[in-house]
Enzyme design. Sequence first.
Site, PDB file in Angstrom:
ATOM      1  N   ASN A 113     -25.794 -18.121  33.264  1.00  0.00           N
ATOM      2  CA  ASN A 113     -26.425 -17.694  34.516  1.00  0.00           C
ATOM      3  C   ASN A 113     -27.756 -16.992  34.286  1.00  0.00           C
ATOM      4  O   ASN A 113     -28.635 -17.000  35.155  1.00  0.00           O
ATOM      5  CB  ASN A 113     -25.513 -16.726  35.279  1.00  0.00           C
ATOM      6  N   LEU A 114     -27.902 -16.359  33.139  1.00  0.00           N
ATOM      7  CA  LEU A 114     -29.015 -15.441  32.920  1.00  0.00           C
ATOM      8  C   LEU A 114     -30.365 -16.140  32.839  1.00  0.00           C
ATOM      9  O   LEU A 114     -31.412 -15.480  32.905  1.00  0.00           O
ATOM     10  CB  LEU A 114     -28.774 -14.612  31.660  1.00  0.00           C
ATOM     11  N   ARG A 133     -31.659 -17.826  35.099  1.00  0.00           N
ATOM     12  CA  ARG A 133     -32.283 -17.829  36.430  1.00  0.00           C
ATOM     13  C   ARG A 133     -31.751 -16.721  37.345  1.00  0.00           C
ATOM     14  O   ARG A 133     -32.403 -16.373  38.321  1.00  0.00           O
ATOM     15  CB  ARG A 133     -32.048 -19.188  37.106  1.00  0.00           C
ATOM     16  N   LYS A 180     -19.319 -10.961  39.695  1.00  0.00           N
ATOM     17  CA  LYS A 180     -20.699 -10.958  40.169  1.00  0.00           C
ATOM     18  C   LYS A 180     -20.903  -9.994  41.329  1.00  0.00           C
ATOM     19  O   LYS A 180     -21.932  -9.317  41.416  1.00  0.00           O
ATOM     20  CB  LYS A 180     -21.119 -12.370  40.597  1.00  0.00           C
ATOM     21  N   ASN A 182     -23.379 -26.073  47.327  1.00  0.00           N
ATOM     22  CA  ASN A 182     -22.528 -27.232  47.568  1.00  0.00           C
ATOM     23  C   ASN A 182     -22.453 -27.530  49.059  1.00  0.00           C
ATOM     24  O   ASN A 182     -22.582 -26.630  49.898  1.00  0.00           O
ATOM     25  CB  ASN A 182     -21.129 -27.008  46.982  1.00  0.00           C
ATOM     26  N   CYS A 198     -26.632 -28.205  40.798  1.00  0.00           N
ATOM     27  CA  CYS A 198     -27.534 -27.642  39.790  1.00  0.00           C
ATOM     28  C   CYS A 198     -26.833 -27.526  38.441  1.00  0.00           C
ATOM     29  O   CYS A 198     -27.460 -27.661  37.389  1.00  0.00           O
ATOM     30  CB  CYS A 198     -28.046 -26.279  40.240  1.00  0.00           C
ATOM     31  N   CYS A 231     -15.938 -34.290  31.995  1.00  0.00           N
ATOM     32  CA  CYS A 231     -17.369 -34.105  32.289  1.00  0.00           C
ATOM     33  C   CYS A 231     -17.656 -32.627  32.079  1.00  0.00           C
ATOM     34  O   CYS A 231     -17.031 -31.989  31.244  1.00  0.00           O
ATOM     35  CB  CYS A 231     -17.718 -34.577  33.702  1.00  0.00           C
TER      36      CYS A 231
END
Length: 384
Positions: free
Chosen positions: A75-76, A78, A91, A136, A198, A345
Amino acid sequence: MASYQDITFSKAELARYDRHIIIPDFGLAAQQKLKAAKVLVIGSGGLGSPLLLYLAAAGVGTIGIVEFDVVDDSNLQRQVLFGKNDVGRAKARAAKSRLQALNPHIKIQLHNTRLTSENALQIVKKYDVVADGTDNFPTRYLVNDACVLLGKTNVYASIFQFDGQVSVFNYRDADGVLGPNYRDLYPTPPPPGLVPSCAEGGVLGVLPGIVGSMQANEVIKVITGVGTPLSGRLFLFDALNFETRTFNIKRRADNPLNGDNPSITQLIDYEFFCGLKNPDEKPIKEITVETFLKWQALGEPYQLIDVREPNEYETANIGGLLLPLGTVTEHADQLRRDVKVVVHCRSGVRSAKAIRALEAQYGLDNLYNLKGGILAYQEQAQEV
């Protein structure tokens, strides 16, 4: 929105907001409106990080955060709201700590939960404005519908790779004219899997900072009445070529929420609406990472198939045969029929789609989806 005329400021607050108050077209009244306002931010990730930081810095009196995830090292790149010491923390709580350190004069209310059709109306109704920072389609439609049903303005933004979008939905202007909402722009969701997230397609780290700041700007304009919000317009930003475009959006007569003949009067099943689940569809076989690791430890024969893209495979892989989702059915002859075939995946979504396609086209019955994908595998491997 709560009355603002009686809102007062301490000397410390007046000093903090001085650069706002001295703007001729902003002034004390606009700052009072900010302090009186309650804004709900859905998501504290890429978009939510700059959005929350600037709303807190601007002096929005009450900020609600809907967030159920935990901070991950990935995450860091962005999500500038968090630091290395926050990895592994919820979070929502990490965001509250950061925002209170930035501005102790505001209130932060946490909703450490996933937004669903069961809780959305109860949460959204407590706030004046909603800012959607999700990634989403089911949640975007859910947020939009909750806002329309409750008469709340929805400040929307989205990002993908080098591109960003911003708009203001369900906004009623000073003349009482109601603007369009998300369903006027996107009446139907795209087919499942057509638009990657993303997490699957990537995003330039600086992009959410740019677009999230624009989103914060629109929230502030909606609250204060200063300027003209992006109601009825969709702003597009191309960071790669530094190009912008703005398209007009009009209300549609066939909008099922507030068109000429509304058919949606309550929140629906948005996973089903977006084609992500079908109650009549036969469930695919899944295995957990724990089970897969046991197969490896016991020498259970299997074949591992990776349906991600080549660039993802180069970054990290666990030794599977690379058959990208778009080509997997064309290479079905490479799948073994005599052993269990584990398909994975990044997170389990694309692999599930691959399995459904292979089962439908070739009648295979030995395919297993690795639940959580390579992310779950890597996380489990770190714990072992």
